[in-house]
Motif scaffolding. Sequence first.
Motif, short mmCIF file in Angstrom:
data_model
loop_
_atom_site.label_atom_id
_atom_site.label_comp_id
_atom_site.label_asym_id
_atom_site.label_seq_id
_atom_site.Cartn_x
_atom_site.Cartn_y
_atom_site.Cartn_z
N GLU A 184 0.61 -0.68 7.49
CA GLU A 184 0.18 -1.35 6.27
C GLU A 184 0.82 -0.71 5.03
O GLU A 184 1.18 -1.42 4.09
CB GLU A 184 -1.35 -1.34 6.15
N ASP A 185 0.94 0.60 5.02
CA ASP A 185 1.60 1.28 3.89
C ASP A 185 3.04 0.81 3.76
O ASP A 185 3.51 0.52 2.65
CB ASP A 185 1.58 2.80 4.08
N ALA A 232 6.73 -4.98 0.33
CA ALA A 232 6.36 -6.17 -0.45
C ALA A 232 6.53 -5.89 -1.94
O ALA A 232 6.99 -6.75 -2.70
CB ALA A 232 4.92 -6.59 -0.13
N GLY A 233 6.17 -4.69 -2.37
CA GLY A 233 6.35 -4.32 -3.77
C GLY A 233 7.82 -4.30 -4.16
O GLY A 233 8.21 -4.77 -5.24
N TRP A 284 4.33 1.39 -10.42
CA TRP A 284 3.42 0.91 -9.40
C TRP A 284 3.18 1.93 -8.29
O TRP A 284 2.10 2.01 -7.72
CB TRP A 284 4.01 -0.39 -8.82
N SER A 285 4.20 2.73 -7.97
CA SER A 285 4.10 3.66 -6.85
C SER A 285 4.87 4.94 -7.17
O SER A 285 5.96 4.88 -7.74
CB SER A 285 4.69 3.02 -5.59
N ALA A 322 4.38 -1.99 4.92
CA ALA A 322 4.40 -3.40 4.54
C ALA A 322 4.10 -3.58 3.05
O ALA A 322 4.76 -4.37 2.37
CB ALA A 322 3.41 -4.19 5.39
N ARG A 323 3.13 -2.85 2.54
CA ARG A 323 2.76 -2.95 1.12
C ARG A 323 3.90 -2.46 0.22
O ARG A 323 4.23 -3.09 -0.78
CB ARG A 323 1.47 -2.16 0.86
N PHE A 324 4.52 -1.36 0.59
CA PHE A 324 5.62 -0.82 -0.22
C PHE A 324 6.82 -1.77 -0.19
O PHE A 324 7.43 -2.04 -1.22
CB PHE A 324 6.01 0.57 0.28
#
Length: 91
Positions: free
Chosen positions: A77-78, A84-85, A53-54, A80-82
């Motif tokens: 946001e980066d 959350a993943g 995914w990353s 938070a997104r990471f």
Amino acid sequence: DLWVRLAAGANVRATELHHAVSNIAGVSVERAPEVNSMFAVLDREAIVALQEWSFFWDWDVHRNEVRWMTSWQTTDEDIARFVAGIRAVMG
């Protein structure tokens, strides 16, 4: 002094990432970051799922340790997104 300000911002983001993942079950963070990289130990299956995914590097494959990097461009946001993943993969 632009590079110093940009580097300091990247270092702050690594610290924010460290705080955000430190309480996730299955993620072992042995030390706080001193620069814009942090190191975590995870199960191999979690590493594989996250790398699908990353992008990030394995650091010490014998310990299942990975290196996560931040930059001057890393946003809230980066992070938070990471995070959350990571939470999604760790269940």
